[in-house]
Each structure stands twice: as C-alpha cells, then as structure tokens.
Design an enzyme around this catalytic site. Sequence first.
Site, mmCIF file in Angstrom:
data_model
loop_
_atom_site.group_PDB
_atom_site.id
_atom_site.type_symbol
_atom_site.label_atom_id
_atom_site.label_comp_id
_atom_site.label_asym_id
_atom_site.label_seq_id
_atom_site.Cartn_x
_atom_site.Cartn_y
_atom_site.Cartn_z
ATOM 1 C CG HIS A 308 -1.563 -30.661 14.674
ATOM 2 N ND1 HIS A 308 -1.942 -31.680 15.607
ATOM 3 C CD2 HIS A 308 -0.955 -31.403 13.746
ATOM 4 C CE1 HIS A 308 -1.672 -32.940 14.878
ATOM 5 N NE2 HIS A 308 -0.988 -32.577 13.894
ATOM 6 C CG ASP A 366 1.315 -31.347 7.923
ATOM 7 O OD1 ASP A 366 1.827 -32.132 7.618
ATOM 8 O OD2 ASP A 366 0.403 -31.214 8.565
#
Length: 431
Positions: A308, A366
């Site tokens: 991330h 995600d």
Amino acid sequence: MATKKFELTDVSTGKKTELPVRSGTIGPDVVDIAAVNKDHGVFTFDPGFMATASTESKITYIDGDAGVLLYRGYPIDQLAEHSSFLEVSYLLLNGELPNAKQLAEFTTSIQRHTMINESLLRMYNGFHYDAHPMAMTSAIVASMSAFYHDSMDIYNPRHREIFAHRIIAKIPTISAAAYKHSLGQPFIYPRNDLGYAANLLHMFYAVPCEPYEIDPLAAQALDLLLILHADHEQNASTSTVRLAGSTGANPYAAISAGVSALWGPAHGGANEAVLEMLEAIGSVDNIPKFLEKVKDKQSNVRLMGFGHRVYKNFDPRAKIIREMCHKVLAKMGRADNPLLELAMRLEEVALKDDYFVARKLYPNVDFYSGIIYSALNIPRSMFTVMFAIARTAGWVAHWQEMISDPGMKIGRPRQLYTGPKQRDYIPAAKR
C-alpha cells in the site's frame, strides 16, 4: 513551552526566515510555509503532495509505518468488531459516538430518506444499457442539486445536516438503480425496515416476481467493508471533494466530483485490478511462474492487492477483512468459482515467500474486498460504486469540517511553469 520554529536560509542572499512549526495531537509536525513566497519570492514544489499537509483535520489519522488507522481517535479494529456502518457514519460526521437515543434517531432519519425522486429514476433511461455504473452514479448525485433548493445553504448548519443525512441515505438507492439499469431489470425501491447493508443487497438482487431472502452473513460482510472504506484521510477523492467544495459549490456537486475522482484505477479501481490479475494468472498451477515474473523488474508485472502507498508495514483493514473473507468463502463455497480458489492459494504462497515478506508486501484491503464482492456476486463494474457508497460518509464529514471552518479559503495550488516565455503573435501567412 516555547513555540518551535524552522529556520529557512536563502543561500544566495543570506536572508533568513523563521517558519512556525505546528504540532497535531499525534503524527509528524508540519512547517507553516505561508511566509516563504512573501519573504523569498519562491513557491514550494511537491508533485503529488507527497510531503504537504493540505489542511488541518480532526477526522481520521493514519500511521503508515505502524499500520494504524483511527476514526476520530478510535482504532479501526475496535470499530469493525463492535460498531456498525451507520454508527461509524455518525461518528465521522459528529466527532463522537452516539448514545442509544442519538443512534436510533440517526438511523431513523437515514431510513426515511432512502427514496429518490421519480424524475431522477427516469434519468437512468437516458443512459445506454452498458454505461458504466460510476458514470450514472456521478451524474445522478450531481443532479440531486436540482431538487433541493430549499436546503442547500452551505453556511446553514441545519441545511448541512439535512444534506449529510440525505446523501448517505440515498447513495445506495442511486447505486442500486444504476446496477438494475445495466441489467434491464425493474428498479427496486428501498425498504425502511431493513438495515443499511441489508437494504442495499435487497435493492441489488430482489425482483418483483418473487421474494428475496437476505443472507445475514452477506449483510454483515458488506457492513464491515463499508466501515473499513468509510474514510482514509486526505486521499485523492477526499481532497477533490474539499477542493470542489472550497469554491462554494453546492454539496452534491462536491460529492459528485469525489465519485469521479474515485473512478480512477489508481484509486478506487484497485480491487477490480485484483480480479483482472487473477484472471491473467488463470490457474493455481501458474502461480509460481507468475510470481517469478513479479520478481523480475524487467517484466513490468505487478502483484495487485499487495502492499500500500500509505501503509509501509501492513494494512490494518486487511487484517480485519481477511477473517471475514474466509468466513464468506467457507459459507458461499469456492468449488464453483475457480477464481476465488486461486486467490486463496495466491495469498497462501505469497505470505510464505521470503521475497514478499522481506519487502513487507502483504495483502491489502483491496485484495480481500474484491474477493468478497465476487463471492457475493457483485459484478466487477460495481466494485468502485460500492467503494463510493462507503466513502460518501467520509467525504461528507470532510466537506462539513471545511465549510464550518471560519478560516476556509478556496483551494488554489501553484505551479512551476516550464512553457515558452512571452512571445509575439505572428500572422498565419508569415509562419
């Protein structure tokens, strides 16, 4: 205690400027650079705002190195375990968790604002059947400003509250109508007796010709995803809402701008990219070969859903949603969906691979959200719309915070100009 200062020296002239250093309750200090242009005639240069605090906010705090996410000071794992999306929405909007009476009143207000004007429903017929749901969602949100002229004074606190309740209540209805339009099915009206996530599932999957039974685990998983996506500090879409809102634009226009910003594949489309990657891998047997390509810097193959930009260690939301992901898959089954089986095997292999462990490339939110949406039969084109439903609560909270700030200024970033210097016009015949 003495106020901290940061001294800036122009090495060409020797001129010095003391810049005040501001401290938040937690997190890095920031240097107030307002005097740099006045004293030295220069702007700061920070592409992508990687080191720039664009605003002061009391809503959300992220510590990317430690893997911390706080909503109004509350750790995301505590809210995910004990709270609900509507309670979290109240927290984001008002700064404190509601008592039982406040939560009941807020929930009732949301439930009674879920319907949208029939004229808005007819607008969907102007879209082609294969229009992207985000295009429809953005357009309908913006169009809401044509219906509520009596309650759009952005400087009226009561009007801001009405707007907040109205948009949070209606965004699931707007999104579900976009989905139904893409299928050519009749629109399904909201039900005030259902919870927020359950009502969303009802509007997605019910049809007039037979009853629809809502799976409690599906509603629970969806509510959890909404909590985890509700806010994430000054990300691209939130910053877009603030920038649009700083002009004094009506709030529906500002939220519509946020929806459009979220549509970008580098922002809200990440979970969709995870499913595309899994399709490209094809089968469990191809995982080792795929991971070797990922490790080869010349291949330009990326491991989507791992790592991330903000979280340099682990994504705290991923740790929470992973357990729910496995619960959903255990109940819904994976045998008839090879893509989900492939995802779980990829997770298992990557988490044991020294290359990815050493680089702290762990699955992010995600990765798991895409898998859960797929298990719930939510089509890929709707993934970003689901994100927008959740993030609306955060967008509204940031918009309210900005508008109520007496020191609010219109957003106006500066630039480093590298185009031609001034030059004279030459008639076309002489060029």
